[in-house]
Design a protein around this motif. Structure first.
Motif, PDB file in Angstrom:
ATOM      1  N   SER A   1      -6.405   2.674 -15.771  1.00 22.42           N
ATOM      2  CA  SER A   1      -5.673   3.705 -16.415  1.00 22.42           C
ATOM      3  C   SER A   1      -4.189   3.610 -16.017  1.00 22.42           C
ATOM      4  N   LEU A   2      -4.052   3.000 -14.887  1.00 15.26           N
ATOM      5  CA  LEU A   2      -2.629   2.775 -14.364  1.00 15.26           C
ATOM      6  C   LEU A   2      -1.728   1.535 -15.705  1.00 15.26           C
ATOM      7  N   VAL A   3      -2.514   0.685 -16.068  1.00 18.80           N
ATOM      8  CA  VAL A   3      -1.662  -0.296 -16.859  1.00 18.80           C
ATOM      9  C   VAL A   3      -2.109  -0.061 -18.491  1.00 18.80           C
ATOM     10  N   LYS A   4      -2.796   0.992 -18.808  1.00 17.85           N
ATOM     11  CA  LYS A   4      -3.067   1.519 -20.160  1.00 17.85           C
ATOM     12  C   LYS A   4      -2.067   1.356 -21.162  1.00 17.85           C
ATOM     13  N   GLY A   5      -2.085   0.994 -21.985  1.00 16.76           N
ATOM     14  CA  GLY A   5      -1.195   0.904 -23.349  1.00 16.76           C
ATOM     15  C   GLY A   5       0.294   0.282 -23.000  1.00 16.76           C
ATOM     16  N   CYS A   6       0.305  -0.791 -21.929  1.00 12.99           N
ATOM     17  CA  CYS A   6       1.257  -1.487 -21.670  1.00 12.99           C
ATOM     18  C   CYS A   6       1.838  -2.566 -22.957  1.00 12.99           C
ATOM     19  N   SER A   7       3.026  -3.097 -22.795  1.00 15.41           N
ATOM     20  CA  SER A   7       3.298  -3.964 -23.882  1.00 15.41           C
ATOM     21  C   SER A   7       2.680  -5.276 -23.707  1.00 15.41           C
ATOM     22  N   HIS A   8       2.498  -5.817 -22.868  1.00 14.97           N
ATOM     23  CA  HIS A   8       1.809  -7.290 -22.370  1.00 14.97           C
ATOM     24  C   HIS A   8       0.740  -7.150 -21.318  1.00 14.97           C
ATOM     25  N   ALA A   9      -0.414  -7.583 -21.494  1.00 18.59           N
ATOM     26  CA  ALA A   9      -1.197  -7.787 -20.153  1.00 18.59           C
ATOM     27  C   ALA A   9      -1.471  -8.930 -20.051  1.00 18.59           C
ATOM     28  N   VAL A  10      -1.215  -9.520 -18.898  1.00 21.09           N
ATOM     29  CA  VAL A  10      -1.767 -11.047 -18.647  1.00 21.09           C
ATOM     30  C   VAL A  10      -2.929 -10.926 -17.653  1.00 21.09           C
ATOM     31  N   LEU A  11      -3.778 -11.296 -18.295  1.00 19.46           N
ATOM     32  CA  LEU A  11      -5.313 -10.945 -17.609  1.00 19.46           C
ATOM     33  C   LEU A  11      -6.034 -12.367 -17.093  1.00 19.46           C
ATOM     34  N   ASP A  12      -6.812 -12.073 -15.844  1.00 19.81           N
ATOM     35  CA  ASP A  12      -7.610 -13.144 -15.544  1.00 19.81           C
ATOM     36  C   ASP A  12      -8.725 -13.701 -16.901  1.00 19.81           C
ATOM     37  N   GLY A  13      -8.853 -14.841 -17.022  1.00 18.14           N
ATOM     38  CA  GLY A  13      -9.784 -15.131 -18.143  1.00 18.14           C
ATOM     39  C   GLY A  13     -10.248 -16.846 -17.831  1.00 18.14           C
ATOM     40  N   LEU A  14     -11.035 -17.118 -17.049  1.00 21.10           N
ATOM     41  CA  LEU A  14     -11.393 -18.428 -16.343  1.00 21.10           C
ATOM     42  C   LEU A  14     -12.154 -19.390 -17.553  1.00 21.10           C
TER      43      LEU A  14
ATOM     44  N   LEU B   1       2.000  -3.858 -12.285  1.00 21.63           N
ATOM     45  CA  LEU B   1       2.613  -3.409 -13.410  1.00 21.63           C
ATOM     46  C   LEU B   1       4.330  -3.419 -13.163  1.00 21.63           C
ATOM     47  N   ILE B   2       4.855  -4.135 -14.057  1.00 24.12           N
ATOM     48  CA  ILE B   2       6.435  -4.278 -13.697  1.00 24.12           C
ATOM     49  C   ILE B   2       7.160  -3.519 -15.182  1.00 24.12           C
TER      50      ILE B   2
ATOM     51  N   GLU C   1       0.717  -1.203  -0.161  1.00 23.16           N
ATOM     52  CA  GLU C   1      -0.032  -0.053  -0.184  1.00 23.16           C
ATOM     53  C   GLU C   1       0.829   1.295  -0.023  1.00 23.16           C
ATOM     54  N   GLN C   2       2.112   1.080   0.500  1.00 19.60           N
ATOM     55  CA  GLN C   2       2.996   2.352   0.525  1.00 19.60           C
ATOM     56  C   GLN C   2       3.574   2.693  -0.860  1.00 19.60           C
ATOM     57  N   PHE C   3       3.321   1.968  -2.024  1.00 17.06           N
ATOM     58  CA  PHE C   3       3.765   2.083  -3.257  1.00 17.06           C
ATOM     59  C   PHE C   3       2.632   2.549  -4.356  1.00 17.06           C
ATOM     60  N   SER C   4       3.271   3.519  -5.173  1.00 14.20           N
ATOM     61  CA  SER C   4       1.982   3.711  -6.028  1.00 14.20           C
ATOM     62  C   SER C   4       2.955   4.169  -7.309  1.00 14.20           C
ATOM     63  N   SER C   5       2.039   4.702  -8.284  1.00 17.42           N
ATOM     64  CA  SER C   5       2.740   5.345  -9.478  1.00 17.42           C
ATOM     65  C   SER C   5       3.625   6.541  -9.279  1.00 17.42           C
ATOM     66  N   ASP C   6       3.548   6.958  -8.313  1.00 17.41           N
ATOM     67  CA  ASP C   6       4.340   8.251  -7.797  1.00 17.41           C
ATOM     68  C   ASP C   6       5.548   7.881  -6.998  1.00 17.41           C
ATOM     69  N   HIS C   7       5.524   6.678  -6.480  1.00 18.36           N
ATOM     70  CA  HIS C   7       6.237   6.085  -5.676  1.00 18.36           C
ATOM     71  C   HIS C   7       6.312   4.433  -5.701  1.00 18.36           C
ATOM     72  N   PRO C   8       6.985   4.313  -6.953  1.00 15.76           N
ATOM     73  CA  PRO C   8       7.069   2.711  -7.180  1.00 15.76           C
ATOM     74  C   PRO C   8       7.746   1.924  -6.247  1.00 15.76           C
ATOM     75  N   LEU C   9       7.683   0.701  -6.380  1.00 20.81           N
ATOM     76  CA  LEU C   9       8.437  -0.321  -5.665  1.00 20.81           C
ATOM     77  C   LEU C   9       9.788  -0.448  -6.502  1.00 20.81           C
ATOM     78  N   THR C  10      11.043  -0.440  -6.026  1.00 20.14           N
ATOM     79  CA  THR C  10      12.230  -0.722  -7.000  1.00 20.14           C
ATOM     80  C   THR C  10      12.969  -1.932  -6.469  1.00 20.14           C
ATOM     81  N   ILE C  11      13.013  -2.844  -7.206  1.00 19.57           N
ATOM     82  CA  ILE C  11      13.823  -4.156  -6.894  1.00 19.57           C
ATOM     83  C   ILE C  11      14.822  -4.366  -7.988  1.00 19.57           C
TER      84      ILE C  11
ATOM     85  N   ILE D   1       8.171  -1.264 -10.111  1.00 21.67           N
ATOM     86  CA  ILE D   1       6.713  -2.004  -9.860  1.00 21.67           C
ATOM     87  C   ILE D   1       5.664  -1.334  -9.246  1.00 21.67           C
ATOM     88  N   ILE D   2       4.491  -1.182 -10.004  1.00 22.76           N
ATOM     89  CA  ILE D   2       3.538  -0.285  -9.237  1.00 22.76           C
ATOM     90  C   ILE D   2       2.360  -1.484  -9.039  1.00 22.76           C
ATOM     91  N   PRO D   3       1.975  -1.322  -7.667  1.00 15.83           N
ATOM     92  CA  PRO D   3       0.764  -2.384  -7.290  1.00 15.83           C
ATOM     93  C   PRO D   3      -0.525  -1.796  -7.976  1.00 15.83           C
TER      94      PRO D   3
END
Ligand SMILES: [Zn+2]
Ligand SMILES: [Zn+2]
Ligand SMILES: [Zn+2]
Length: 283
Positions: free
Chosen positions: A202-215, A179-180, A148-158, A163-165
């Motif tokens: 909006s956060l993931v819009k236009g990414c290169s690949h999206a891996v999406l739930d599809g049961l 979003l990695i 929860e402490q990470f965001s698009s303004d403050h991404p997690l860096t590894i 990485i944006i949750p």
């Protein structure tokens, strides 16, 4: 390898495919793309930084199959058994006596990133890990960190990964997509969701690949159907969208025919499969 790559190490729903005791055409299929381990992914950055998304019951099998020899962090989408119950097996990557990472110095605990509700659940489900016990017992050394402490303004860096949750809803449960990004190449990993709020889209819009739930095609309370996934894919507008967490209702080929027809080939959307590698040359 120019930038990071993601290996989809599992793409099946909670039972996996084949389902125990099932003799349906998919569970007895000779197409290897119809065999699906429980949903998870492994990401390797340009600088060697390695993270796994979810440690399901088959984590050990997946780590051996895709030769995972380094792990810098675990990202958890949520704590359902099919995403978590192999967590103990990360201990090889968190022990100072580990043979897989030859470091002379004391290694810090392995960081596990998850939302707060998942962290509470991990502490309860794996309580033995967090209790002091005698030396020598084989337990992973984990450091649970809330996303929860990470965001698009403050991404997690590894390492070199940013990485944006991505907050998601899995029925009533709050789950986390990721979003990695490395050097402008972005992969959105969005499994175990039935609803994405507009801000998450909006956060993931236009990414290169999206891996999406599809049961499957039939409605489900906690997962996206193929039609719902198609709808999200048309809004996310990734260069390529890959469905994951797939059940045994349809074969890999049948799903791809369905998706091609429904999308009218206006955008790329296909079923993923175990071992699929997403990188900049496959986008
Ligand atoms: Zn699941
Ligand atoms: Zn079956
Ligand atoms: Zn789930």
């Amino acid at each position: 390898m120019f930038v990071m790559q993601m290996i989809l190490t599992g793409t099946g729903t909670s039972h996996g495919i084949p389902v125990i005791g099932c003799s349906c055409p998919r569970c007895s299929s000779s197409d290897e793309k119809d065999t699906r381990l429980r949903t998870s992914a492994f990401v390797q950055a340009k600088d060697g930084t390695s993270v796994v998304i979810d440690t399901g019951p088959e984590f050990r099998i997946q780590a051996l199959k895709w030769r995972i020899t380094r792990l810098d962090a675990v990202l958890l989408t949520h704590t359902h058994a099919d995403h978590l119950h192999g967590l103990d097996d990360v201990r090889i990557f968190s022990h100072n006596c580990s043979r897989v990472q030859n470091e002379a110095t004391l290694r810090p605990s392995l960081k596990v990133y998850a939302n707060k509700v998942s962290i509470d659940e991990v502490k309860e489900r794996f309580s033995y890990i967090f209790k002091p016990t005698q030396e020598g017992g084989g337990k992973p050394r984990l450091d649970l960190v809330s996303v929860e402490q990470f965001s698009s303004d403050h991404p997690l860096t590894i390492g070199s990964l940013s990485i944006i949750p991505i907050p998601m809803k899995h029925g009533e449960l709050d789950t986390t997509g990721f979003l990695i990004e490395e050097e402008g190449f972005r992969i959105a990993y969005l499994t175990d969701c039935s609803y994405l709020q507009e801000s998450s889209v909006s956060l993931v819009k236009g990414c290169s690949h999206a891996v999406l739930d599809g049961l499957r095609t039939r409605a489900h309370t906690t997962h996206l159907t193929f039609d719902q996934a198609l709808e999200y894919a048309s809004r996310i507008q990734a260069k390529k969208t890959w469905l994951t967490h797939i059940c045994h209702d349809y074969s890999h080929e049948e799903i791809n025919r369905y998706l091609a027809e429904k999308s009218e080939n206006k955008f790329f959307i296909e079923a993923s499969y175990d071992g699929l590698i997403l990188n900049s040359s496959s986008s």
